[in-house]
Every structure is written in structure tokens, then in C-alpha cells.
Design a protein around this motif. Sequence first.
Motif, mmCIF file in Angstrom:
data_model
loop_
_atom_site.group_PDB
_atom_site.id
_atom_site.type_symbol
_atom_site.label_atom_id
_atom_site.label_comp_id
_atom_site.label_asym_id
_atom_site.label_seq_id
_atom_site.Cartn_x
_atom_site.Cartn_y
_atom_site.Cartn_z
ATOM 1 N N ARG A 1 19.320 18.405 10.131
ATOM 2 C CA ARG A 1 18.920 19.482 9.239
ATOM 3 C C ARG A 1 18.199 18.901 8.030
ATOM 4 N N VAL B 1 18.089 19.898 5.053
ATOM 5 C CA VAL B 1 19.151 19.831 4.034
ATOM 6 C C VAL B 1 20.430 20.260 4.742
ATOM 7 N N ARG C 1 30.643 26.539 9.576
ATOM 8 C CA ARG C 1 30.260 25.137 9.349
ATOM 9 C C ARG C 1 30.193 24.895 7.859
ATOM 10 N N GLY D 1 28.036 23.733 1.656
ATOM 11 C CA GLY D 1 27.625 24.887 2.450
ATOM 12 C C GLY D 1 28.840 25.493 3.119
ATOM 13 N N ALA E 1 26.515 30.853 3.278
ATOM 14 C CA ALA E 1 26.983 30.832 1.887
ATOM 15 C C ALA E 1 27.109 29.401 1.380
ATOM 16 N N PHE F 1 22.392 29.641 -7.740
ATOM 17 C CA PHE F 1 21.538 28.624 -7.119
ATOM 18 C C PHE F 1 20.605 28.022 -8.151
ATOM 19 N N GLY G 1 27.936 34.322 -0.914
ATOM 20 C CA GLY G 1 26.649 34.601 -0.267
ATOM 21 C C GLY G 1 25.509 34.334 -1.224
ATOM 22 N N VAL G 2 25.813 34.285 -2.490
ATOM 23 C CA VAL G 2 24.894 34.014 -3.613
ATOM 24 C C VAL G 2 23.845 35.130 -3.737
ATOM 25 N N VAL H 1 24.910 24.275 16.205
ATOM 26 C CA VAL H 1 25.039 25.631 15.669
ATOM 27 C C VAL H 1 23.888 25.844 14.682
ATOM 28 N N PHE I 1 22.027 28.814 11.907
ATOM 29 C CA PHE I 1 22.245 30.084 11.200
ATOM 30 C C PHE I 1 20.926 30.608 10.638
ATOM 31 N N LEU J 1 14.725 34.952 -3.658
ATOM 32 C CA LEU J 1 15.237 33.766 -2.977
ATOM 33 C C LEU J 1 15.626 34.113 -1.545
ATOM 34 N N GLY K 1 12.626 34.575 0.907
ATOM 35 C CA GLY K 1 12.084 33.320 1.433
ATOM 36 C C GLY K 1 13.034 32.655 2.406
ATOM 37 N N ARG K 2 14.331 32.765 2.138
ATOM 38 C CA ARG K 2 15.322 32.186 3.069
ATOM 39 C C ARG K 2 15.162 32.838 4.435
ATOM 40 N N THR L 1 13.061 26.710 10.763
ATOM 41 C CA THR L 1 13.590 25.333 10.853
ATOM 42 C C THR L 1 14.367 25.128 12.147
HETATM 43 FE FE1 HDD Z 1 19.689 27.050 2.735
HETATM 44 C C1 HDD Z 1 20.476 25.316 5.549
HETATM 45 C C2 HDD Z 1 22.969 27.746 2.156
HETATM 46 C C3 HDD Z 1 18.873 28.385 -0.300
HETATM 47 C C4 HDD Z 1 16.455 26.909 3.612
HETATM 48 N N1 HDD Z 1 21.377 26.601 3.628
HETATM 49 C C5 HDD Z 1 21.523 25.843 4.760
HETATM 50 C C6 HDD Z 1 22.908 25.711 5.084
HETATM 51 C C7 HDD Z 1 23.600 26.412 4.137
HETATM 52 C C8 HDD Z 1 22.640 26.966 3.242
HETATM 53 C C9 HDD Z 1 25.103 26.603 4.050
HETATM 54 C C10 HDD Z 1 23.486 24.951 6.266
HETATM 55 C C11 HDD Z 1 23.638 25.858 7.452
HETATM 56 C C12 HDD Z 1 24.295 25.092 8.592
HETATM 57 O O1 HDD Z 1 25.464 24.714 8.436
HETATM 58 O O2 HDD Z 1 23.601 24.840 9.590
HETATM 59 N N2 HDD Z 1 20.716 27.825 1.213
HETATM 60 C C13 HDD Z 1 22.036 28.150 1.212
HETATM 61 C C14 HDD Z 1 22.355 28.969 0.058
HETATM 62 C C15 HDD Z 1 21.204 29.127 -0.629
HETATM 63 C C16 HDD Z 1 20.179 28.415 0.101
HETATM 64 C C17 HDD Z 1 23.713 29.563 -0.245
HETATM 65 C C18 HDD Z 1 20.939 29.866 -1.894
HETATM 66 C C19 HDD Z 1 21.397 31.055 -2.135
HETATM 67 N N3 HDD Z 1 18.001 27.538 1.826
HETATM 68 C C20 HDD Z 1 17.851 28.093 0.578
HETATM 69 C C21 HDD Z 1 16.464 28.380 0.333
HETATM 70 C C22 HDD Z 1 15.782 27.974 1.449
HETATM 71 C C23 HDD Z 1 16.753 27.453 2.359
HETATM 72 C C24 HDD Z 1 15.910 29.032 -0.935
HETATM 73 C C25 HDD Z 1 14.323 28.007 1.759
HETATM 74 C C26 HDD Z 1 13.463 28.793 1.201
HETATM 75 N N4 HDD Z 1 18.671 26.217 4.230
HETATM 76 C C27 HDD Z 1 17.321 26.291 4.405
HETATM 77 C C28 HDD Z 1 16.842 25.611 5.667
HETATM 78 C C29 HDD Z 1 18.137 25.128 6.280
HETATM 79 C C30 HDD Z 1 19.196 25.554 5.296
HETATM 80 C C31 HDD Z 1 15.833 24.537 5.379
HETATM 81 C C32 HDD Z 1 18.152 23.673 6.644
HETATM 82 C C33 HDD Z 1 18.927 23.622 7.954
HETATM 83 C C34 HDD Z 1 18.947 25.000 8.404
HETATM 84 O O3 HDD Z 1 18.351 25.800 7.514
HETATM 85 O O4 HDD Z 1 19.432 25.389 9.436
HETATM 86 O O5 HDD Z 1 16.239 26.558 6.504
#
Ligand code: HDD
Length: 711
Positions: free
Chosen positions: A85, A87, A126, A145, A161, A167, A234-235, A350, A352, A368, A371-372, A379
Amino acid sequence: MATAVGRAVKHAVTTIMSTAKVADLDNETVKLDPGSYLTTDHGIKIADTDNWLRVTDGERGPSLLEDQISREKIHRFDHERIPERVVHARGTGAHGYFKVFDDRAKKYTCAGVLTDPSRITPVFTRFSTVQGSRGSADTVRDVRGFATKFYTPEGNWDLVANDLPVFFIQDAVKFPDVAHAVKPEPHNEVPQGQSAHNNFWDFSGLQPESAHMIMWIMSDRGIPRSFRMIQGFGVNTFTLMNDKGERSFVKFHWTPELGVNSLMWDEALKIGGQDPDFHRKDLNEAIENGNHPKWTFGIQIIEEKDEDNFDFDILDATKVWPEELVPLQPIGELILNKTVDEFFPETEQVAFCTSHVVPGIGFSDDPLLQGRNFSYFDTQITRLGINWEQIPINRPVCPVLNHHRDGQKQHRIHKSNVNYWPNRKDVAHPVPANQGGYSDYPQKVNGTKQRLRGAKFNEHFNQAELFFNSLAPHEKAHLINAISFELSHCDDPVVTKTYVNKILANVSLELAHAVSQNVGGELPANPSGVRQTHGQKSNPLSQVYYAPKKPTIASRRVAILIADGFHGMEVQAMRGALTGLGAMSFLIGPRRGEVQSDENVPVKTDHHFEGQRSTLYDAVFVPSGAQHAKTLSENGRTLHWIREAFGHCKTIGAIGEGAGFVANALNLPDIKTTTTVGSDEVSNSYGVITTGKYGVMKAASEVFAAGQEGF
Ligand code: HDD
């Protein structure tokens, strides 16, 4: 025949009879029973997996490329890794189930998962860190996470979450920047699992909207004791729709039954080296010992008519909704009760998506979240391929019928010669909203295309100040030390100067002053010119984010230090008392092997003094026994055990000569050791029990039970 994942999902469901229909995850079963034979991936039984086919004179000779069996084995090894991942690469998962207490949420939502108390919804959760790579340590200072996939009959709902309620940024377009800034620096790939470096603090100093989040992550919340003792948020601001089509804004919360507990920073640093898998093992150990972690699921609701009633924008992910303004309503609970059968197919694969919601749950214009909703699916394609939702751990438990076709690793065989809509055969037709089809809220929108955020998005310090003022004195001290630790790792002076000047001075002059004392970064020339702190008083009611510390000893790890001649009966009684309280005890001795009690009864220790340190335990108990106490007093490692546990504010229990050893190790003159049988004096001001023999086993466990505040 279900795979391990199918079994896990069914396990979670059959844990209690459920009305939720759980389709069989029909998939080949990989049974590696003892005596099972070995085959290639194409099913040929293998005669020899230890020698490459070669031409030899009985001694040596060239290996043959024709050896398809050896070649396959190497091919498979060479291609085992998938992209981690980008991040949240480091994570640990478990199966469980979710249920609501009753249908009280019906007035807000028609989502069955949130309103049908007869349901037991299987879930997979997770936990993860953000900055480090897949192999990095668990106890780093970082966000955790807390992603949960709900396998509902209406499809999968992913609540992705974190353990902190806000954030770093407001607009998703800044995510690549904040992620790049916190990740190892591009020129040297340093640091791993840390935010203590120039780029992160440079970005944060130039991005004031991150101020509130930084307070949280630099507080004790950034170094949790266990995944089981974190909150989840969930933020983002989502929405709920009830069956009348009325919409309200919602924030989702997980509150741990075990309360919120943190490590000490010194502990976190040490555990990172002593046991990088500490949180992962803690979660698995607790579940396998029947200490199934539980969270209450709560919602905060703002009705549409009230959305502008706040001095902050309710769509701003850098702000909390203080509970005294928006009450938290508990509606259900999550229990994790099964560890994974195999890490890669379940936890690593897994995936999400915040965009995966079920009818009754929707989105807001939170920039936010918007975009998420794009990023996650995108990804997953990189990591797992376009058909990633056919991987068992990601597969819905309800029918999937659509005209999506082909793509790599397509498993589904569609027995239909039409793959489009409309079609003459009426196959896979859309479902009207009033028959369960996902209905989009008819939100009115007006305005012009432009790149800007609302005026309320421009305030960045009020809630950061509220957070700082809400901390207890020792928590403030920890926060100051944490920021000082981080900035002391930034070797570019402009970074510290900017952060103290532009950010900390606007949050709290007390905080800015304390940090600048430690690491420089002069205060603003005329502090009065700094944003007049709005006097955001510490507000107990906005403690919703400080989950009530519901201390309990259950599932805690207690070390019992013993050497030859220890008082066997005391240890036996203490272990019984701890087990009765749901705690786990471990015997630590001069060797991992037999240690003789005072009655020459040999007991087997779990570890030796060098093997495991006090940091891996929540409390320490030292029984009586003259010879045993003498041995401990003459051992630097055990003396350090006690001093380190004491320095980490842990409960220390001791009896008779054991208490003497503790008093001597801590050099605390006012610990008195009484020797009269039956008379006991419990001075748990330090959590240390000084007491006579025998008659206090009960008191000892009571102190442990009472001493739980000490955790
Ligand atoms: Fe995110 C993974 C939580 C902002 C883009 N995010 C990821 C995971 C968690 C969060 C728990 C791991 C999921 C797993 O276990 O596979 N992220 C958050 C929270 C945010 C947040 C609570 C703010 C409220 N994330 C955020 C933003 C972006 C992303 C603003 C992009 C615009 N996040 C990602 C991602 C990831 C991810 C790059 C990397 C791996 C994945 O998605 O599956 O899409």
C-alpha cells in the motif's frame, strides 16, 4: 467448499445465529494436512523438490532448463511480492461481527446494517500505521488506520477510519503532498517509521491546517498500547438517509471497551527494537485467548437545517464536532473474534474503498472525502488488479450481477450472451430506489466553477488550542517532549523556526515557549501580535475524543520474576487470581527452563531475564523467598527491570523479600516491608505492595485490580 476466508466469514456469522444471508464463498480449499502430497501449480505430483534435474556423472554436472518443476518453484518465488500500500503498508487484520443494539438509528437511516438488531454482520477489520513500509515496526509514533469491511446482504460497506478524529489536510488534492512529506525523504529513503525529519515539519509549518492533527499525533494518542485500546473515527462527514428520503450529516465513532491506553515514549522506542510486531502479536494473542476486543459504534448527527450553526465548517476534516455541541449516540458494537488463517490472502489482499457505502449511507461535499472516494478504488487496481473484488476477502456475500467483463484474473463465468444494458433479455437490469437500488440524494447545488474553500475553512488554530488546553499536565509534558524530539531531528533551522513561530505560537504561547526552550526556534518578536488565543478553554465535554479510561486488567500481560527459592504457593495463588481477572501471567527467570520453588517444586519459565524486558508487560509481580530475592538483587538486568517498569508507571506487586528487592531496586526509603504474618500494609502509592507473608494474596490481586489505574 469454502476457503479459509469463507470459513472466517461464516465463523463470524455463525458465532451467533444470524438472519444475514451469507453466500458460500465457493472456492478450492487448500488442505495441507500432515501426509498430504506435493504437486506443481498445474497439479502434477512431485517426486523430488530438493534437487534440480541435471546431467551428472554421479558427482557433478549442469542443471537442466527443462526441469519445469524446479523452474516453477523459482518463478513462483520471484513473483510473490505485490506492490505494498502506498500508505498504511504495515497492518494487521482480524475477522469479527457487528450488531446494532436496536433500531434507534431508523430515524436517520434505512441502512439495515445500522437499524436491524436481528442481524449479525460479518466484518473484517485491518489496523495499520501510515508512514512505514510493510515490514516496519508497530510501536512507532503514527496514526493508526482502523478500516472495517461490513459484508452486508445489501453489499459491502467499507468504513475506512483512523484512530484520530481529524486529518492533516482539508482538500484531498493535498494528500500526495502530505504523504510525500511524511514518507522517507526521496534523496536517502530516511526515516523509516518516523515523522521526525525536515520534510514533514517543513510541510506542516507551511500548511497551518495541519495544526490540530499534529497536536493529536504528537500527544500520547500517537503511541497506542494496543490496537485494542484505540478509538476509531470515520473523520469525514458522511450522510445518512432515512426511508422518507430525509438526509442528515454524520460522523462515525468506534469507542474501545478497554478504554484508550498509550505507551510511554521510552517504551515505544524500546519495543520498536525489542519486538517490532508488538501490536500484531497483542491483537492475535488476545483473540486467541478469548479476550475478544469490543468497540461501541456511535454516531454524531447534524440535521441539514443546523449545518451552518457552528463556528467551523462541518465539512472540514481538520475539525471535530465537540460532543457538548453534537452528542455522541451509541448504536451498536463490533467484536473481533477470529485471527486470519493466512496473512497474505486475507490481510495483505483486503482492500477498502470509502466510496463503498450501502443504501442509507451517503457522502457529503467534504472535499477530503470526495477525493478519497476516487483514490481508493484507483489504488486497488495497481495493487490487486481490476478484478480485486473477486478475491475472497473482498467479495460481497450477496449476489453480484452486472455487465463488467474481462480484465486480468477474471473468475466469474457469466452464462449470458448479453453484456450490456438495455438488452432484449432484461438481464442485470437497474433496480429502482424503492426496491433497494442505491438512491442518490437530490441535493441542490449552485455556484461557479472555481478552486476555493469556504471562509470557515480558513481558521486553523481554535481546536488545536482546545486540544492542548484539554490535556492533563503530564499529557502536556509528553506533547512538548514529543514535538521537541521531532524538531530536534530536523537539521534545517528554518524548519524549527517556522514551526515554532508560525504554528505553535498560534496554538499556545505556553507550548511554543516550552518547545523553543528545548530546540530553539525563537518566539515571535511581539507575542501580543500573535493570534490572540481565543481562550479556547479546556472543555471536559469535548472529551468525546478522550475515550473514558475504563481501566481493566483483563487481557493485560503480567510478568512474574522468579529465581530458585521463590515462594511457590504465592506464585500459584497470584497466577490464579490474575487468570480469574482475565489477565495473562508469564514466568520470567534466570533461564528459560526449570526454576526450583522454595518447596523444591520445579516450574518451567516462559522466558529468561535477557529474552524479554519489562516493556513487553503491563505489570510485574515479585514473590517472596530469601534466596530468590538475593539472586534478583545481584542481577543488573532484574534491577533494571524494576526501575524501567517503575519509570513507565507500571503496577509493581511484591511480597516479603520480593518487596525488599523492589524497595532496594527503586531505592525508595519509605517502602516498609512488614514480616508479621497476616498484618499487611499496602502502600500502593507506587503500586508496590509491601506486606507480610501469605495473608495478602487477595490484597495483592486486589491491588492489581485496583492498580489498573496505574496502567
Ligand atoms: Fe487513506 C489507505 C484512512 C485520507 C488515500 N487510508 C488508507 C487506510 C486507512 C486510511 C485506514 C488503510 C486501508 C487498509 O487497511 O487497507 N485515509 C484514511 C483516513 C483519512 C485518509 C481516515 C482521512 C480522513 N486517504 C486519505 C486521502 C486520500 C487517501 C485524503 C487520497 C486522496 N488511503 C488512500 C489510498 C490508500 C489509503 C492511497 C492507500 C492504500 C489503500 O488506499 O488501499 O488510496
